[in-house]
Design a protein around this motif. Sequence first.
Motif, mmCIF file in Angstrom:
data_model
loop_
_atom_site.group_PDB
_atom_site.id
_atom_site.type_symbol
_atom_site.label_atom_id
_atom_site.label_comp_id
_atom_site.label_asym_id
_atom_site.label_seq_id
_atom_site.Cartn_x
_atom_site.Cartn_y
_atom_site.Cartn_z
ATOM 1 N N THR A 77 -3.779 9.187 -1.251
ATOM 2 C CA THR A 77 -5.093 8.564 -1.330
ATOM 3 C C THR A 77 -4.997 7.101 -0.905
ATOM 4 O O THR A 77 -3.900 6.523 -0.849
ATOM 5 C CB THR A 77 -5.632 8.636 -2.766
ATOM 6 O OG1 THR A 77 -4.806 7.811 -3.612
ATOM 7 C CG2 THR A 77 -5.631 10.061 -3.284
ATOM 8 N N PRO A 78 -6.159 6.476 -0.598
ATOM 9 C CA PRO A 78 -6.141 5.045 -0.254
ATOM 10 C C PRO A 78 -5.489 4.190 -1.340
ATOM 11 O O PRO A 78 -4.935 3.129 -1.058
ATOM 12 C CB PRO A 78 -7.619 4.706 -0.090
ATOM 13 C CG PRO A 78 -8.244 5.994 0.362
ATOM 14 C CD PRO A 78 -7.502 7.050 -0.403
ATOM 15 N N GLY A 79 -5.527 4.695 -2.572
ATOM 16 C CA GLY A 79 -4.919 3.959 -3.671
ATOM 17 C C GLY A 79 -3.426 4.198 -3.823
ATOM 18 O O GLY A 79 -2.800 3.657 -4.738
ATOM 19 N N ARG A 90 -1.905 7.242 -4.305
ATOM 20 C CA ARG A 90 -1.535 8.383 -5.144
ATOM 21 C C ARG A 90 -1.461 9.649 -4.298
ATOM 22 O O ARG A 90 -2.318 9.890 -3.437
ATOM 23 C CB ARG A 90 -2.542 8.575 -6.272
ATOM 24 C CG ARG A 90 -2.651 7.372 -7.198
ATOM 25 C CD ARG A 90 -3.537 7.672 -8.395
ATOM 26 N NE ARG A 90 -2.975 8.726 -9.229
ATOM 27 C CZ ARG A 90 -3.577 9.180 -10.328
ATOM 28 N NH1 ARG A 90 -4.759 8.680 -10.697
ATOM 29 N NH2 ARG A 90 -3.014 10.134 -11.040
#
Length: 244
Positions: free
Chosen positions: A22-24, A26
Amino acid sequence: ELSIFGRVDGGSLVTPIEWGTTPGGRAYVIRPWIEGRPFDQAIVGRSLDEIVGWTRSLLEALAHLHEAGLVHRDVKAANVVVGSDGVHLVDFDLVAEAGQDSEGAGSPLHMAPEVLLGQPFGPAGDLFSLGVMLALALCCRADDGFHQRFPARSFWVASGLDATRLDPRLAPLVQALVRRHVHERPATARAALRLLEGGASRISDVRLPFLAGRLGSLRRLSERIGSGQGEVLAIAVTDLEEQG
């Protein structure tokens, strides 16, 4: 788990359809939804031909996995889903390289003796688990005291299951898969497939019967009886693995 997806390609192996980060930062995994029922529920009321066919597909799936150098480590009815398009082996959370530490692998009743003893988990461990899954599905529930008796006694004695309830088309395979000694099980999933089809299954030349250590005493006793010395002793062997 993510590292194995590019190494396996078997029709009954359900691998994720997408994964990434994910962009974060994860990691994520998207698995396909398989509509169906667990194996032990799905076989109720189904024909023997269907059950044999599902078993064949599972062995082929394990062959693909093992030939890629991997083991599933948690083969059981809950991880085998039967849908309208056939049988599927799911849940790759415990998949690992063959020969790695067996810690944390397997589910109760389904763990091979070598796994219980802490030895590395190899393909034979998956085959044992498949045999247990089939035995439980076809012969009903195991006795509560299984864990106190196994692996000191054979799977059949420890579980209290009646192997005579197995259909002749499946009995040789199931009985071979749940042997305690790893060298007495089919050497590979493909060898197990040959056994299912009524052919010979290559078993290792190493034989470790559970009468080992007692054979010398039995031989001496037989010689004494044959010479007319000593009392006659009748020995009844009820454990399937100690017969013949």
